[in-house]
Design an enzyme around this catalytic site. Structure first.
Site, PDB file in Angstrom:
ATOM      1  N   VAL A  18     -21.842  10.137  32.582  1.00 51.14           N
ATOM      2  CA  VAL A  18     -22.557  10.403  33.063  1.00 51.14           C
ATOM      3  C   VAL A  18     -24.296  10.328  32.843  1.00 51.14           C
ATOM      4  O   VAL A  18     -25.123  10.203  33.763  1.00 51.14           O
ATOM      5  CB  VAL A  18     -22.304  11.778  32.089  1.00 51.14           C
ATOM      6  N   TYR A  69     -34.047   2.947  19.238  1.00 53.78           N
ATOM      7  CA  TYR A  69     -35.182   4.285  18.451  1.00 53.78           C
ATOM      8  C   TYR A  69     -36.562   4.311  18.250  1.00 53.78           C
ATOM      9  O   TYR A  69     -36.812   5.124  19.079  1.00 53.78           O
ATOM     10  CB  TYR A  69     -33.953   4.907  17.519  1.00 53.78           C
ATOM     11  N   GLY A  83     -21.688  11.522  23.311  1.00 54.92           N
ATOM     12  CA  GLY A  83     -20.101  11.879  22.747  1.00 54.92           C
ATOM     13  C   GLY A  83     -18.970  11.113  23.549  1.00 54.92           C
ATOM     14  O   GLY A  83     -19.105  10.274  23.896  1.00 54.92           O
ATOM     15  N   ARG A  92      -9.398  21.126  20.398  1.00 54.81           N
ATOM     16  CA  ARG A  92     -10.969  20.549  20.880  1.00 54.81           C
ATOM     17  C   ARG A  92     -11.824  21.114  19.507  1.00 54.81           C
ATOM     18  O   ARG A  92     -13.346  20.645  19.590  1.00 54.81           O
ATOM     19  CB  ARG A  92     -10.882  22.281  21.518  1.00 54.81           C
ATOM     20  N   PRO A 125     -18.976  19.951  23.213  1.00 55.81           N
ATOM     21  CA  PRO A 125     -19.493  21.249  24.530  1.00 55.81           C
ATOM     22  C   PRO A 125     -21.089  21.687  23.902  1.00 55.81           C
ATOM     23  O   PRO A 125     -21.490  21.773  23.117  1.00 55.81           O
ATOM     24  CB  PRO A 125     -18.499  22.151  23.513  1.00 55.81           C
ATOM     25  N   SER A 148     -28.250  21.167  29.396  1.00 58.17           N
ATOM     26  CA  SER A 148     -27.569  21.703  30.661  1.00 58.17           C
ATOM     27  C   SER A 148     -27.084  22.642  31.147  1.00 58.17           C
ATOM     28  O   SER A 148     -27.522  23.365  32.379  1.00 58.17           O
ATOM     29  CB  SER A 148     -27.736  20.124  31.249  1.00 58.17           C
ATOM     30  N   ASP A 153     -22.058  24.974  36.824  1.00 55.29           N
ATOM     31  CA  ASP A 153     -21.222  25.893  36.959  1.00 55.29           C
ATOM     32  C   ASP A 153     -21.554  26.382  38.178  1.00 55.29           C
ATOM     33  O   ASP A 153     -21.114  26.691  38.807  1.00 55.29           O
ATOM     34  CB  ASP A 153     -20.733  26.062  35.277  1.00 55.29           C
ATOM     35  N   ALA A 155     -24.211  25.538  40.456  1.00 52.64           N
ATOM     36  CA  ALA A 155     -24.349  24.445  41.939  1.00 52.64           C
ATOM     37  C   ALA A 155     -22.567  24.287  42.280  1.00 52.64           C
ATOM     38  O   ALA A 155     -22.579  25.005  43.302  1.00 52.64           O
ATOM     39  CB  ALA A 155     -24.001  22.699  41.194  1.00 52.64           C
ATOM     40  N   ARG A 156     -21.591  24.649  41.499  1.00 51.72           N
ATOM     41  CA  ARG A 156     -20.751  24.566  42.346  1.00 51.72           C
ATOM     42  C   ARG A 156     -19.779  25.690  42.329  1.00 51.72           C
ATOM     43  O   ARG A 156     -19.038  25.916  44.226  1.00 51.72           O
ATOM     44  CB  ARG A 156     -19.508  24.330  41.062  1.00 51.72           C
ATOM     45  N   HIS A 180     -20.802  27.189  29.041  1.00 49.29           N
ATOM     46  CA  HIS A 180     -20.012  26.480  30.117  1.00 49.29           C
ATOM     47  C   HIS A 180     -18.620  25.823  29.672  1.00 49.29           C
ATOM     48  O   HIS A 180     -18.007  25.059  28.866  1.00 49.29           O
ATOM     49  CB  HIS A 180     -20.703  24.738  29.572  1.00 49.29           C
TER      50      HIS A 180
HETATM   51  P1  NAD Z   1     -17.997   8.149  28.174  1.00 50.82           P
HETATM   52  O1  NAD Z   1     -17.095   7.604  26.994  1.00 50.82           O
HETATM   53  O2  NAD Z   1     -18.595   7.581  29.544  1.00 50.82           O
HETATM   54  O3  NAD Z   1     -19.815   7.862  27.278  1.00 50.82           O
HETATM   55  C1  NAD Z   1     -20.353   8.180  26.515  1.00 50.82           C
HETATM   56  C2  NAD Z   1     -20.464   6.983  25.395  1.00 50.82           C
HETATM   57  O4  NAD Z   1     -22.224   7.953  24.581  1.00 50.82           O
HETATM   58  C3  NAD Z   1     -20.687   6.406  25.639  1.00 50.82           C
HETATM   59  O5  NAD Z   1     -20.801   4.710  25.871  1.00 50.82           O
HETATM   60  C4  NAD Z   1     -20.495   5.442  23.931  1.00 50.82           C
HETATM   61  O6  NAD Z   1     -20.283   4.162  23.634  1.00 50.82           O
HETATM   62  C5  NAD Z   1     -21.671   6.336  23.591  1.00 50.82           C
HETATM   63  N1  NAD Z   1     -22.242   6.809  21.971  1.00 50.82           N
HETATM   64  C6  NAD Z   1     -20.752   7.368  21.329  1.00 50.82           C
HETATM   65  N2  NAD Z   1     -21.602   7.646  19.678  1.00 50.82           N
HETATM   66  C7  NAD Z   1     -23.508   7.460  20.131  1.00 50.82           C
HETATM   67  C8  NAD Z   1     -23.910   7.451  19.672  1.00 50.82           C
HETATM   68  N3  NAD Z   1     -23.765   8.673  17.665  1.00 50.82           N
HETATM   69  N4  NAD Z   1     -24.682   7.175  19.466  1.00 50.82           N
HETATM   70  C9  NAD Z   1     -25.058   6.741  21.253  1.00 50.82           C
HETATM   71  N5  NAD Z   1     -24.210   6.499  21.751  1.00 50.82           N
HETATM   72  C10 NAD Z   1     -23.305   6.895  21.182  1.00 50.82           C
HETATM   73  O7  NAD Z   1     -18.361  10.092  28.401  1.00 50.82           O
HETATM   74  P2  NAD Z   1     -19.260  10.817  29.757  1.00 50.82           P
HETATM   75  O8  NAD Z   1     -18.226  10.805  30.413  1.00 50.82           O
HETATM   76  O9  NAD Z   1     -20.367   9.979  30.161  1.00 50.82           O
HETATM   77  O10 NAD Z   1     -19.514  12.156  28.967  1.00 50.82           O
HETATM   78  C11 NAD Z   1     -20.548  12.459  27.658  1.00 50.82           C
HETATM   79  C12 NAD Z   1     -20.280  13.273  27.222  1.00 50.82           C
HETATM   80  O11 NAD Z   1     -21.015  14.237  28.416  1.00 50.82           O
HETATM   81  C13 NAD Z   1     -19.111  13.867  27.105  1.00 50.82           C
HETATM   82  O12 NAD Z   1     -19.431  15.100  25.720  1.00 50.82           O
HETATM   83  C14 NAD Z   1     -19.094  14.891  28.465  1.00 50.82           C
HETATM   84  O13 NAD Z   1     -18.171  15.624  28.377  1.00 50.82           O
HETATM   85  C15 NAD Z   1     -19.883  15.594  28.326  1.00 50.82           C
HETATM   86  N6  NAD Z   1     -20.022  15.699  29.786  1.00 50.82           N
HETATM   87  C16 NAD Z   1     -21.138  17.322  30.042  1.00 50.82           C
HETATM   88  C17 NAD Z   1     -21.108  17.840  31.736  1.00 50.82           C
HETATM   89  C18 NAD Z   1     -21.473  18.954  31.262  1.00 50.82           C
HETATM   90  O14 NAD Z   1     -21.725  19.557  32.333  1.00 50.82           O
HETATM   91  N7  NAD Z   1     -23.051  19.408  30.243  1.00 50.82           N
HETATM   92  C19 NAD Z   1     -20.427  18.008  32.151  1.00 50.82           C
HETATM   93  C20 NAD Z   1     -19.377  16.009  32.344  1.00 50.82           C
HETATM   94  C21 NAD Z   1     -19.273  15.741  30.923  1.00 50.82           C
END
Ligand code: NAD
Length: 318
Positions: A18, A69, A83, A92, A125, A148, A153, A155-156, A180
């Protein structure tokens, strides 16, 4: 006399799918001066930055660098996509607990160096993560930290309604509010195309009102993430563009209306939880939460959504 405004610096915490999709979209827009990318996996951040920088000559001139940082000290906006995803056999709630720990870790380190940045959260979440972040920084003005929410949702939903009526998604005005996730709510009572309610609008393909078809569109919207995850593991391009849309509204002071999530403070009768409803997004983050009139069943469904989120948060150790 010409006045110059300092180019904006954006911080990105989380360089996964993301985060890097957002970075890729951002570098093509030419709206900021610098992007600082940070990840717990520093090599990942460095690798993404190298790859992005190799495309700079095809895109807009800007600085993209990996950092820590301390490098976020001057950031105007910080986007948090750090995340983890659900592991096999994990509930979950387990995921919620793990991501809460990550969010608190990230917020603690960010606030130690920067308390002025607008913070945009995308980690899931997302509504609960935003609430966790807001509770971590109780003295910051409301609106400076937001999520966000249901922008994806919404947009979809607009895309699918546009397909159904054979008009551009940009001409569809319709919102998904609430969680969401599974309890999200379609605001049918306010949905329109060119100011015409969906029950009256007839598309250029002759498509008229069809309640069953519209209900299927809601279900497809709600279940879209599951459908994509089953096929390709995760979703990232559309949310990457959505995050760009949010950041652009902030740095260009656009006051755009989007279904982001922020503390509700009694709006729609909801307190103590970040929930998505239409909000005005501009230079200070969420500038205003809009109180739009909802049909009774939509308001009840929004309350159910908020209660679902609150219940999930009660089991989390903050
Ligand atoms: P990903 O696993 O590809 O990337 C997550 C990144 O976070 C990894 O590179 C990891 O090293 C890093 N990370 C973990 N802990 C960390 C910390 N303490 N400090 C700094 N970096 C850290 O996951 P993704 O596919 O990029 O998804 C990221 C998040 O976005 C997930 O929680 C996912 O569910 C969420 N997401 C949200 C939406 C939305 O509509 N809001 C849509 C898709 C995904």
């Amino acid at each position: 006399m010409k006045t110059r405004t300092k180019p904006k610096t954006i911080g990105l915490i989380g360089a996964g799918m993301v985060g890097s999709s957002f970075a890729y979209a951002l570098m093509q827009r030419g709206i900021v001066g610098e992007l600082v990318v940070l990840d717990a996996n520093h090599a990942r951040a460095v690798g993404e930055v190298m790859d992005l920088n190799h495309g700079i000559s095809f895109a807009s001139a800007m600085t993209i660098r990996a950092g820590d940082y301390a490098d976020l000290r001057d950031a105007d906006v910080v986007v948090i996509t750090a995340g983890t995803n659900q592991k096999p056999g994990e509930t979950r709630l387990d995921l919620l607990q793990r991501n809460t720990v990550i969010m608190q870790d990230v917020m603690g380190k960010l606030l130690a160096v920067n308390t002025h940045a607008i913070v945009v959260i995308a980690a899931n979440p997302v509504d609960i993560m935003t609430e966790v972040a807001v509770r971590y920084a109780p003295t910051l003005p409301h609106g400076q930290i937001f999520g966000s929410g249901t922008i994806l949702d919404t947009a979809r939903f607009r895309y699918l309604l546009g397909q159904h009526y054979a008009v551009s998604a940009n001409s569809v005005h319709a919102y998904i509010i609430g969680e969401h996730g599974d309890s999200e709510v379609a605001v049918w009572s306010r949905a329109n195309i060119a100011g015409v309610g969906l029950d009256e609008f007839v598309g250029p393909n002759g498509q008229a009102y069809d309640q069953a078809a519209l209900h299927r569109i809601y279900e497809q919207t709600r279940d879209a993430a599951y459908e994509i995850i089953e096929r390709k593991g995760s979703t990232y391009y559309a949310i990457g563009l959505g995050l760009l849309h949010i950041v652009e509204a902030i740095v260009r002071e656009q006051n755009k209306i989007m279904t982001v999530c922020a503390p509700m403070d009694g709006h729609y009768g909801i307190t103590d939880m970040c929930v998505s409803v239409p909000m005005v997004v501009g230079m200070d983050g969420v500038e205003k939460i809009l109180d739009i009139h909802l049909a009774d069943d939509e308001l009840a469904a929004l309350h159910h959504s908020a209660d679902t989120l609150k219940l999930a948060l009660t089991d989390v150790r903050l």
